[in-house]
Design a protein around this motif. Structure first.
Motif, PDB file in Angstrom:
ATOM      1  N   LEU A 100       0.848  -1.193   0.000  1.00 12.94           N
ATOM      2  CA  LEU A 100       0.000   0.000   0.000  1.00 12.94           C
ATOM      3  C   LEU A 100       0.884   1.244   0.000  1.00 12.94           C
ATOM      4  N   LEU A 101       0.707   2.103  -1.037  1.00 13.78           N
ATOM      5  CA  LEU A 101       1.523   3.314  -1.161  1.00 13.78           C
ATOM      6  C   LEU A 101       0.782   4.577  -0.739  1.00 13.78           C
ATOM      7  N   PHE A 102      -0.510   4.609  -1.038  1.00 17.01           N
ATOM      8  CA  PHE A 102      -1.302   5.828  -0.848  1.00 17.01           C
ATOM      9  C   PHE A 102      -2.726   5.403  -0.535  1.00 17.01           C
ATOM     10  N   ARG A 103      -3.359   6.106   0.379  1.00 13.31           N
ATOM     11  CA  ARG A 103      -4.751   5.801   0.728  1.00 13.31           C
ATOM     12  C   ARG A 103      -5.513   7.118   0.826  1.00 13.31           C
ATOM     13  N   ALA A 104      -6.720   7.118   0.257  1.00 12.60           N
ATOM     14  CA  ALA A 104      -7.557   8.326   0.310  1.00 12.60           C
ATOM     15  C   ALA A 104      -9.010   7.951   0.542  1.00 12.60           C
ATOM     16  N   LYS A 105      -9.711   8.855   1.201  1.00 15.54           N
ATOM     17  CA  LYS A 105     -11.165   8.776   1.329  1.00 15.54           C
ATOM     18  C   LYS A 105     -11.694  10.037   0.653  1.00 15.54           C
ATOM     19  N   VAL A 106     -12.559   9.839  -0.345  1.00 15.76           N
ATOM     20  CA  VAL A 106     -13.054  10.947  -1.158  1.00 15.76           C
ATOM     21  C   VAL A 106     -14.578  10.982  -1.059  1.00 15.76           C
ATOM     22  N   THR A 107     -15.110  12.164  -0.829  1.00 15.34           N
ATOM     23  CA  THR A 107     -16.557  12.350  -0.804  1.00 15.34           C
ATOM     24  C   THR A 107     -16.945  13.248  -1.974  1.00 15.34           C
ATOM     25  N   ALA A 108     -17.912  12.774  -2.755  1.00 11.74           N
ATOM     26  CA  ALA A 108     -18.425  13.548  -3.891  1.00 11.74           C
ATOM     27  C   ALA A 108     -19.920  13.738  -3.725  1.00 11.74           C
ATOM     28  N   VAL A 109     -20.417  14.807  -4.293  1.00 12.38           N
ATOM     29  CA  VAL A 109     -21.851  15.090  -4.324  1.00 12.38           C
ATOM     30  C   VAL A 109     -22.230  15.481  -5.749  1.00 12.38           C
ATOM     31  N   CYS A 110     -23.523  15.500  -6.006  1.00 14.94           N
ATOM     32  CA  CYS A 110     -24.020  16.019  -7.281  1.00 14.94           C
ATOM     33  C   CYS A 110     -24.486  17.452  -7.060  1.00 14.94           C
ATOM     34  N   MET A 111     -24.211  18.280  -8.050  1.00 19.93           N
ATOM     35  CA  MET A 111     -24.668  19.668  -8.022  1.00 19.93           C
ATOM     36  C   MET A 111     -25.159  20.041  -9.400  1.00 19.93           C
ATOM     37  N   THR A 112     -26.031  21.032  -9.421  1.00 18.59           N
ATOM     38  CA  THR A 112     -26.396  21.591 -10.711  1.00 18.59           C
ATOM     39  C   THR A 112     -25.211  22.405 -11.202  1.00 18.59           C
ATOM     40  N   THR A 113     -25.201  22.705 -12.472  1.00 15.70           N
ATOM     41  CA  THR A 113     -24.108  23.517 -13.009  1.00 15.70           C
ATOM     42  C   THR A 113     -24.125  24.934 -12.432  1.00 15.70           C
ATOM     43  N   GLU A 114     -25.199  25.268 -11.730  1.00 15.46           N
ATOM     44  CA  GLU A 114     -25.286  26.565 -11.050  1.00 15.46           C
ATOM     45  C   GLU A 114     -24.849  26.482  -9.594  1.00 15.46           C
ATOM     46  N   GLY A 115     -24.455  25.261  -9.140  1.00 14.03           N
ATOM     47  CA  GLY A 115     -23.920  25.107  -7.798  1.00 14.03           C
ATOM     48  C   GLY A 115     -24.907  24.691  -6.726  1.00 14.03           C
ATOM     49  N   LYS A 116     -26.111  24.268  -7.100  1.00 18.69           N
ATOM     50  CA  LYS A 116     -27.105  23.838  -6.116  1.00 18.69           C
ATOM     51  C   LYS A 116     -26.981  22.325  -5.899  1.00 18.69           C
ATOM     52  N   PRO A 117     -26.858  21.880  -4.633  1.00 21.06           N
ATOM     53  CA  PRO A 117     -26.772  20.438  -4.370  1.00 21.06           C
ATOM     54  C   PRO A 117     -28.072  19.725  -4.765  1.00 21.06           C
ATOM     55  N   VAL A 118     -27.918  18.521  -5.332  1.00 22.12           N
ATOM     56  CA  VAL A 118     -29.071  17.694  -5.703  1.00 22.12           C
ATOM     57  C   VAL A 118     -28.762  16.241  -5.327  1.00 22.12           C
ATOM     58  N   ARG A 119     -29.802  15.412  -5.323  1.00 20.39           N
ATOM     59  CA  ARG A 119     -29.640  13.997  -5.015  1.00 20.39           C
ATOM     60  C   ARG A 119     -28.840  13.299  -6.107  1.00 20.39           C
ATOM     61  N   LEU A 120     -28.139  12.228  -5.705  1.00 25.60           N
ATOM     62  CA  LEU A 120     -27.476  11.384  -6.689  1.00 25.60           C
ATOM     63  C   LEU A 120     -28.538  10.851  -7.649  1.00 25.60           C
ATOM     64  N   PRO A 121     -28.197  10.655  -8.921  1.00 24.72           N
ATOM     65  CA  PRO A 121     -29.188  10.131  -9.862  1.00 24.72           C
ATOM     66  C   PRO A 121     -29.787   8.815  -9.367  1.00 24.72           C
ATOM     67  N   ALA A 122     -31.090   8.632  -9.598  1.00 21.59           N
ATOM     68  CA  ALA A 122     -31.812   7.449  -9.113  1.00 21.59           C
ATOM     69  C   ALA A 122     -31.170   6.160  -9.627  1.00 21.59           C
ATOM     70  N   GLU A 123     -30.735   6.153 -10.888  1.00 25.68           N
ATOM     71  CA  GLU A 123     -30.130   4.935 -11.434  1.00 25.68           C
ATOM     72  C   GLU A 123     -28.829   4.597 -10.715  1.00 25.68           C
ATOM     73  N   LEU A 124     -28.091   5.604 -10.280  1.00 29.30           N
ATOM     74  CA  LEU A 124     -26.865   5.361  -9.521  1.00 29.30           C
ATOM     75  C   LEU A 124     -27.191   4.853  -8.124  1.00 29.30           C
ATOM     76  N   ARG A 125     -28.143   5.498  -7.444  1.00 39.22           N
ATOM     77  CA  ARG A 125     -28.516   5.057  -6.101  1.00 39.22           C
ATOM     78  C   ARG A 125     -28.975   3.609  -6.119  1.00 39.22           C
ATOM     79  N   ALA A 126     -29.714   3.228  -7.151  1.00 38.58           N
ATOM     80  CA  ALA A 126     -30.188   1.832  -7.267  1.00 38.58           C
ATOM     81  C   ALA A 126     -29.021   0.874  -7.410  1.00 38.58           C
ATOM     82  N   LYS A 127     -27.995   1.249  -8.145  1.00 41.30           N
ATOM     83  CA  LYS A 127     -26.831   0.384  -8.349  1.00 41.30           C
ATOM     84  C   LYS A 127     -25.969   0.283  -7.097  1.00 41.30           C
ATOM     85  N   LEU A 128     -26.011   1.289  -6.245  1.00 43.19           N
ATOM     86  CA  LEU A 128     -25.157   1.327  -5.064  1.00 43.19           C
ATOM     87  C   LEU A 128     -25.799   0.690  -3.836  1.00 43.19           C
ATOM     88  N   THR A 129     -27.085   0.360  -3.922  1.00 36.36           N
ATOM     89  CA  THR A 129     -27.753  -0.234  -2.756  1.00 36.36           C
ATOM     90  C   THR A 129     -27.806  -1.725  -2.860  1.00 36.36           C
TER      91      THR A 129
END
Length: 129
Positions: A100-129
């Motif tokens: 192991l050389l490098f370890r990271a924890k990364v958090t991403a969110v979805c936003m509109t191109t205007e910078g407003k937070p939105v839910r992850l796409p439904a198709e993605l949430r379905a794949k991740l559950t």
């Protein structure tokens, strides 16, 4: 869910000492996440152009444990899950064989191109559950 991406260290990735420049680890893990998104069937360009939604990294915790060097064959190992309807969390390791050389924890969110937070796409949430 686990994703693996091979990466070879090129001259352009290293500093004067032949060691991978620290910021390039962030590029490696970004490349792995981008590949993963595509393999999950999400088209980020289409999301941006048609839905005005983009993924944005909001947090990175990183540990540099050992140096990678010129010509090393690395593997980026990414484990990921939906941490909430709005957050996608990635645990990412850069490996050289079993080392192991490098370890990271990364958090991403979805936003509109205007910078407003939105839910992850439904198709993605379905794949991740």
């Amino acid at each position: 869910m686990t994703h693996r991406l091979p990466v070879r260290v090129y001259y352009e990735d290293t500093d004067m000492g032949g060691i991978v420049y620290y910021a390039n680890y962030l590029k490696y893990i970004e490349r792995s996440r981008s590949t993963l998104v595509g393999e999950l069937g999400l088209d980020q360009k289409k999301m941006k152009d048609e839905d005005a939604i983009v993924f944005v990294v909001v947090r990175v915790e990183a540990d540099y444990l050992r140096p990678a060097r010129l010509d090393d064959e690395l593997e980026i190992v990414t484990t990921h899950h939906a941490a909430s309807p709005m957050r996608w969390v990635f645990d990412q390791d850069v490996m050289r064989g079993d080392e192991l050389l490098f370890r990271a924890k990364v958090t991403a969110v979805c936003m509109t191109t205007e910078g407003k937070p939105v839910r992850l796409p439904a198709e993605l949430r379905a794949k991740l559950t």
